[in-house]
Design a protein around this motif. Sequence first.
Motif, short mmCIF file in Angstrom:
data_model
loop_
_atom_site.label_atom_id
_atom_site.label_comp_id
_atom_site.label_asym_id
_atom_site.label_seq_id
_atom_site.Cartn_x
_atom_site.Cartn_y
_atom_site.Cartn_z
N LYS A 84 57.43 -20.42 12.68
CA LYS A 84 56.47 -19.36 12.94
C LYS A 84 55.31 -19.41 11.95
O LYS A 84 54.14 -19.21 12.32
N GLN A 85 55.61 -19.68 10.70
CA GLN A 85 54.55 -19.77 9.69
C GLN A 85 53.61 -20.94 10.00
O GLN A 85 52.38 -20.81 9.89
N GLU A 86 54.18 -22.07 10.41
CA GLU A 86 53.35 -23.22 10.76
C GLU A 86 52.50 -22.93 12.00
O GLU A 86 51.32 -23.34 12.07
N ASP A 87 53.07 -22.22 12.98
CA ASP A 87 52.31 -21.85 14.18
C ASP A 87 51.14 -20.94 13.83
O ASP A 87 50.04 -21.05 14.39
N LYS A 88 51.34 -19.99 12.91
CA LYS A 88 50.27 -19.07 12.51
C LYS A 88 49.12 -19.83 11.83
O LYS A 88 47.94 -19.56 12.10
N VAL A 89 49.49 -20.78 10.97
CA VAL A 89 48.45 -21.57 10.30
C VAL A 89 47.64 -22.37 11.32
O VAL A 89 46.41 -22.43 11.27
N ALA A 90 48.33 -22.97 12.28
CA ALA A 90 47.64 -23.75 13.32
C ALA A 90 46.75 -22.85 14.18
O ALA A 90 45.61 -23.22 14.53
N HIS A 91 47.21 -21.64 14.50
CA HIS A 91 46.44 -20.69 15.30
C HIS A 91 45.17 -20.26 14.56
O HIS A 91 44.07 -20.22 15.14
N ASP A 92 45.30 -19.95 13.28
CA ASP A 92 44.13 -19.54 12.49
C ASP A 92 43.11 -20.68 12.40
O ASP A 92 41.88 -20.45 12.44
N LYS A 93 43.59 -21.89 12.32
CA LYS A 93 42.69 -23.04 12.27
C LYS A 93 41.90 -23.19 13.56
O LYS A 93 40.68 -23.47 13.55
N VAL A 94 42.58 -22.99 14.70
CA VAL A 94 41.90 -23.08 16.00
C VAL A 94 40.84 -21.99 16.14
O VAL A 94 39.69 -22.23 16.60
N ILE A 95 41.15 -20.77 15.75
CA ILE A 95 40.19 -19.65 15.82
C ILE A 95 38.97 -19.95 14.96
O ILE A 95 37.81 -19.72 15.36
N ALA A 96 39.19 -20.45 13.78
CA ALA A 96 38.08 -20.77 12.88
C ALA A 96 37.18 -21.84 13.49
O ALA A 96 35.93 -21.78 13.39
N GLN A 97 37.78 -22.83 14.14
CA GLN A 97 36.99 -23.89 14.77
C GLN A 97 36.18 -23.36 15.94
O GLN A 97 35.02 -23.76 16.14
N ILE A 98 36.73 -22.44 16.70
CA ILE A 98 36.00 -21.83 17.83
C ILE A 98 34.78 -21.07 17.34
O ILE A 98 33.67 -21.18 17.89
N GLU A 99 34.94 -20.28 16.29
CA GLU A 99 33.82 -19.52 15.72
C GLU A 99 32.73 -20.46 15.20
O GLU A 99 31.53 -20.22 15.37
N ALA A 100 33.12 -21.53 14.59
CA ALA A 100 32.14 -22.50 14.08
C ALA A 100 31.36 -23.13 15.22
O ALA A 100 30.14 -23.35 15.13
N ASP A 101 32.05 -23.44 16.32
CA ASP A 101 31.38 -24.03 17.49
C ASP A 101 30.37 -23.05 18.10
O ASP A 101 29.26 -23.45 18.53
N LYS A 102 30.73 -21.77 18.16
CA LYS A 102 29.81 -20.75 18.71
C LYS A 102 28.53 -20.68 17.88
O LYS A 102 27.41 -20.65 18.44
N LEU A 103 28.67 -20.65 16.61
CA LEU A 103 27.49 -20.56 15.74
C LEU A 103 26.63 -21.82 15.84
O LEU A 103 25.39 -21.76 15.80
N ALA A 104 27.28 -22.95 15.99
CA ALA A 104 26.51 -24.20 16.12
C ALA A 104 25.68 -24.21 17.41
O ALA A 104 24.53 -24.66 17.41
N ARG A 105 26.25 -23.71 18.50
CA ARG A 105 25.49 -23.65 19.76
C ARG A 105 24.32 -22.68 19.67
O ARG A 105 23.22 -22.93 20.18
N LYS A 106 24.50 -21.51 19.05
CA LYS A 106 23.42 -20.53 18.91
C LYS A 106 22.26 -21.12 18.08
O LYS A 106 21.09 -20.92 18.39
N LYS A 107 22.61 -21.83 17.03
CA LYS A 107 21.59 -22.44 16.19
C LYS A 107 20.83 -23.52 16.95
O LYS A 107 19.61 -23.67 16.82
N MET A 108 21.56 -24.26 17.79
CA MET A 108 20.93 -25.33 18.56
C MET A 108 19.90 -24.77 19.54
O MET A 108 18.84 -25.36 19.75
N TYR A 109 20.18 -23.64 20.15
CA TYR A 109 19.28 -23.06 21.15
C TYR A 109 18.36 -21.99 20.54
O TYR A 109 17.71 -21.25 21.26
N GLY A 110 18.28 -21.85 19.24
CA GLY A 110 17.38 -20.91 18.59
C GLY A 110 17.72 -19.48 18.83
O GLY A 110 16.83 -18.63 18.88
#
Length: 293
Positions: free
Chosen positions: A163-189
């Motif tokens: 369960k602890q390993e699953d939580k770490v993996a889940h938090d990592k995925v969420i962080a990557q999604i947020e980073a992708d969103k910000l990268a797209r917004k910056k790309m389109y101004g």
Amino acid sequence: MNFEKSISMTGNQGVEAAMEWLLAHNDDTMEPSTAQEGSTANTNSETNTSSATVAKSYKCEDCNKLFGDTTALEYHAMKSGHSNLTESTEEIKPLTEDEKKEQKKKLEERLKEKRKEHEAKEKGEELERKKIRIHSEKEKAAAKKKLEDVDIKTIMNERKREKQEDKVAHDKVIAQIEADKLARKKMYGQTSAEEQPKQVLPVAPQKQTKKYTETKLQIRLTNGQTIVQTFNVKETMAAVRVYIELNRSDGEAPFSLITSFPRKVFTSDDYEKPLDQLGLVPSAVLILTKPQQ
């Protein structure tokens, strides 16, 4: 008849001697040798011999008992340890029919008593053996229950770690999604200077020193077979020995436990120590040998 034979073989010495002879020769197939036969033979000898002295019986000088033949004499010597034995001209008086019946009755009663005593002794021994078996089965059941409890605890710890390993993996995925969103917004101004977010980094699990909670033991039996089992590192060597006794396939002979490399013979003091303290983590091979002298 066995009764008459026993009376003759013991020299008409009474019920006790006859009963002992019957118990000792219950399976014998010897031909009966009676005092009357000895008397008859002696009578014939007297008829044919005019001057020579003929032995009519055999006597134990240590206790003055008379016997009709050498077989009865030898039996008496074996039972009593007497050795001063001679021939005698005294004639053994045969039992009357009434005396035979009375002796037979007493002998049968004593034999019944002996059989009852023997049966009562056997029942007592069987009851004691049954108590020992029940006690042994209870001890084995308790040891098996302890092992099952250890297995349940091990499974729960494993699930908690997953369960602890699953939580770490889940938090990592969420962080990557947020980073992708910000990268797209910056790309389109679509973001202003004020809206520039803080850099979101994936949450990495805290690096820890490897700490084992389980160990895998391969156990080589005396018949060449191997059993494998996982134990908690805090379990004692005594728990491993109990597991072997419950699951071995090479019989129930006593045994000692050793490791081949480095070679170590585990003593009674080692059975109270945990496996990690004995150097059996994260895996080891144990070998069953004959008990050390």
